[in-house]
Design an enzyme around this catalytic site. Structure first.
Site, PDB file in Angstrom:
ATOM      1  N   HIS A  42       0.841  -1.008  -0.010  1.00 28.62           N
ATOM      2  CA  HIS A  42      -0.087   0.051   0.119  1.00 28.62           C
ATOM      3  C   HIS A  42       0.878   1.296   0.026  1.00 28.62           C
ATOM      4  CE1 HIS A  42      -4.013  -1.810   1.510  1.00 28.62           C
ATOM      5  NE2 HIS A  42      -3.832  -2.092   0.136  1.00 28.62           N
ATOM      6  N   GLU A  43       1.998   1.166   0.648  1.00 31.22           N
ATOM      7  CA  GLU A  43       2.862   2.371   0.875  1.00 31.22           C
ATOM      8  C   GLU A  43       3.395   2.687  -0.626  1.00 31.22           C
ATOM      9  OE1 GLU A  43       5.673   1.757   3.762  1.00 31.22           O
ATOM     10  OE2 GLU A  43       4.342   1.960   5.433  1.00 31.22           O
TER      11      GLU A  43
END
Length: 264
Positions: A227-228
């Site tokens: 996600h980052e």
């Protein structure tokens, strides 16, 4: 948004009722669910928890504001621990996923100890359609429920399956029934569990749920990292704004396909 009833035998029915939001996981809805589950876990009179949604929709997954918050860096991926709260519930949990379930909404149901689904309802993981990788433990919990190859098809291609199709492909859930029978079956099984000693139920649930809890922690670590990376891409925000459709989780209903799903 959350309705809770507990009967004299210790059966708790937790119904998600955010009709306006299609049970999508807004921050306020998640807070209400976490509070309800936490309170249930502390109750000595509760033996089993049954989780239900609306008639046509179990849950539409993450809502638009939360997804944009993730993409814009206002919400950290590891803050979304709704799945963990359900996995850590001391009492056995049963999901009656009668309506459509999408993304995190599907995974929330699959985090229960027992799962019943509907033959004619659609289930899918639409994360990739929105431009980012799955979250909420999807990468491991979905594999356990439908097998690694079907899970890959659902995640990589954002493909939706009717419950009847998942049953044909060997989904490892407790039952895939006509939609009208799902909740009744879940409650019937829950009533049978309520006949057992509470202390023994909680001990056995803890032991049987360990593989899922470990799988979730592994998934959360990997998913937060992905996600980052995804949310650092400005194109992700644009994809969410363009492709998020909260009122229609998955493809629009096809009456002919609905009939075929009931006939299979």
């Amino acid at each position: 948004m959350v309705q809770l009833t507990v009967d004299a035998e210790g059966l708790a029915l937790l119904r998600m009722r955010d009709e306006a939001g299609k049970n999508a996981f807004s921050q306020s809805f998640v807070a209400a669910l976490v509070a309800a589950l936490t309170a249930l876990g502390r109750r000595a009179d509760v033996k089993v928890v049954v989780l239900c949604g609306l008639d046509g929709v179990f849950s539409a997954g993450g809502d638009r504001s939360v997804l944009l918050g993730l993409a814009e860096g206002r919400i950290a991926p590891y803050d979304l621990l709704l799945t963990r709260t359900l996995l850590e519930l001391p009492q056995p949990s049963i999901a009656a996923i009668a309506g459509a379930a999408v993304g995190g909404g599907l995974i929330f149901g699959l985090a229960c100890d027992l799962v019943f689904m509907a033959r004619e309802s659609r289930y899918g993981c639409n994360f990739m359609d929105l431009g980012f990788t799955p979250g909420m433990g999807t990468t491991r919990l979905l594999q356990a429920a439908v097998g690694p190859y079907v899970a890959a098809e659902m995640m990589l291609g954002a493909k939706y399956f009717r419950g009847a199709e998942l049953a044909e492909r060997g989904a490892q859930v407790n039952g895939v029934l006509p939609r009208a029978e799902v909740e009744a079956q879940a409650l019937d099984v829950a009533a049978r569990l309520c006949e057992k000693p509470r202390g023994a139920l909680l001990l056995l649930k803890r032991a049987l749920g360990l593989p899922r809890r470990l799988a979730f922690e592994e998934a959360r670590t990997l998913e937060s990292m992905m996600h980052e990376i995804c949310f650092a891409d400005p194109a992700t925000q644009a994809s969410i704004r363009e492709n998020y459709h909260p009122t229609a989780p998955g493809p629009q209903p096809d009456p002919a396909a609905d009939q075929r799903g009931q006939d299979t």
